[in-house]
Write an enzyme that holds these catalytic residues in place. Structure first.
Site, PDB file in Angstrom:
ATOM      1  N   SER A 179       0.863  -1.183   0.000  1.00 59.48           N
ATOM      2  CA  SER A 179       0.000   0.000   0.000  1.00 59.48           C
ATOM      3  C   SER A 179       0.900   1.234   0.000  1.00 59.48           C
ATOM      4  CB  SER A 179      -0.953  -0.029   1.201  1.00 59.48           C
ATOM      5  OG  SER A 179      -1.875   1.041   1.132  1.00 59.48           O
ATOM      6  N   HIS A 205      -2.488  -1.144  -3.369  1.00 60.41           N
ATOM      7  CA  HIS A 205      -3.586  -0.207  -3.166  1.00 60.41           C
ATOM      8  C   HIS A 205      -3.308   1.066  -3.970  1.00 60.41           C
ATOM      9  CE1 HIS A 205      -4.364  -2.173   1.025  1.00 60.41           C
ATOM     10  NE2 HIS A 205      -4.800  -2.922   0.028  1.00 60.41           N
ATOM     11  N   ASP A 301      -4.457  -4.827   5.950  1.00 59.95           N
ATOM     12  CA  ASP A 301      -4.790  -5.691   4.830  1.00 59.95           C
ATOM     13  C   ASP A 301      -3.620  -6.610   4.505  1.00 59.95           C
ATOM     14  OD1 ASP A 301      -6.227  -6.757   2.713  1.00 59.95           O
ATOM     15  OD2 ASP A 301      -5.480  -5.270   1.285  1.00 59.95           O
TER      16      ASP A 301
END
Length: 361
Positions: A179, A205, A301
């Site tokens: 991310s 992401h 995540d």
């Protein structure tokens, strides 16, 4: 725009830092883009940058006062991105002697959408700032950045893939999730992989409109082929696929090989695509014939998916705190005992090469 040197994005707020970094990367024209918090914006790092991008919300200005002083002393080309309606950003721009064309002000409503709408102004501001680069100061990558990233080869020669009529690939797959800060981290890892490495499946992401361009930039900088994933795509060695930004991404395995499956658009754990979804599918479909890696990023995540992979017999790793731009996702993966190994960024590619040699064919 002259692409030499490093663009340094400095922001106190992690989300703003992530979104601004993603936007700046689109117009970096080959330059390295590094995102840091205010505590890592050292005088040496600022002075070495070819361009400094400061990003702040209205509530962040007091916490960035020391950085503003360092930026002024470094005398580097500077862009200012402010989110809010207070007008304080104009005062900061005036104090730092930043021209109006290099100050991008957006409402603090939907930062990602507002910054996307302002992208033409951002591109123009970056070009102008680079043209206005001060005289007489050398542009070089700072030592801190060199330690945090493996060097990327310069546009390696690649023979383009040919049609594969041979047997389906049923070997190991490398699964990587990232991310905030992941754009640079992925470049460091992928550029360290050999042309004949196992296929790589990636969830980063990132807004959906940016993923295809990001994949192209990686493809131009790495020995392996990198492209945006599509549904039903067969995986093959020397090939990496990046999940689109608006569909959940899974791996499937059968007699005809291993392929990608794009699914629903609903968010899982706040993300679409979610690293957890990809890694849980790898655990179910591939078992021990997989390698899982969690890179820098905010939130959690990937921790559950990486744990599922480890429990299924896969080798798993997380990036260490020192080299992570945001030590969120890797930290949770470590705390949940999902990662059997914790490594600095510059050692992850070699680790992947080593463990894949030991896995069943």
């Amino acid at each position: 725009m002259n692409a030499a040197g490093e663009i340094l994005v400095v922001a106190l707020d992690p989300l703003l830092r992530k979104v601004v970094t993603e936007s700046v990367t689109l117009f970096a024209d080959g330059a390295t883009v590094t995102a840091v918090s205010q505590t890592r914006a050292t005088p040496e790092r600022l002075t070495a940058a070819s361009l400094v991008v400061l990003a702040a919300r209205d509530a962040d200005f007091s916490g960035l006062k020391s950085v503003f002083s360092l930026v002024k002393a470094a005398d580097r080309p500077t862009l200012l991105v402010t989110a809010g309606e207070s007008g304080e950003g104009r005062n900061v721009a005036a104090d730092l002697k930043i021209a109006g064309s290099q100050h991008i002000s957006i409402p603090e409503l939907d930062i990602r959408e507002e910054l996307r709408a302002a992208s033409p102004k951002l591109e123009a501001a970056m070009r102008q700032a680079r043209r206005d680069r001060p005289r007489g100061k050398p542009v070089q990558s700072p030592p801190q950045a060199a330690e945090a990233r493996a060097p990327a080869p310069s546009a390696p020669e690649k023979s383009r893939p040919v049609e594969h009529d041979g047997p389906p690939y049923l070997g190991t797959v490398i699964c990587i999730g990232a991310s905030t800060g992941g754009t640079d981290a992925l470049l460091a890892v992928l550029s360290g992989l050999d042309r004949n490495c196992p296929p790589v499946a990636i969830v980063q992401h990132m807004p959906k409109d940016y993923v295809a361009d990001f994949a192209k930039r990686l493809d131009q900088s790495c020995r392996i082929d990198v492209e945006l994933a599509h549904d039903g795509q067969a995986l093959r060695p020397g090939h990496a696929v990046i999940a689109p930004g608006d569909r959940q991404f899974r791996l499937r395995k059968g007699n005809k090989g291993i392929w990608t499956a794009l699914g629903e658009s609903e968010r899982v754990g706040g993300h679409c695509p979610a690293v957890d979804v990809m890694m849980k599918s790898a655990a179910q479909e591939l078992g021990k014939k997989a390698v899982g890696v969690i890179l820098t990023g905010m939130g959690r995540d990937g921790a559950n998916g990486l744990l599922a992979m480890r429990q299924a017999g896969a080798r798993t790793a997380a990036q260490d705190e020192e080299t992570s731009i945001v030590y969120g996702m890797p930290k949770v993966a470590f705390e949940e005992k999902a990662a059997d190994t914790v490594l600095p960024l510059q050692k992850i590619a070699n680790w992947i090469a080593g463990v894949t040699l030991q896995l069943p064919k």
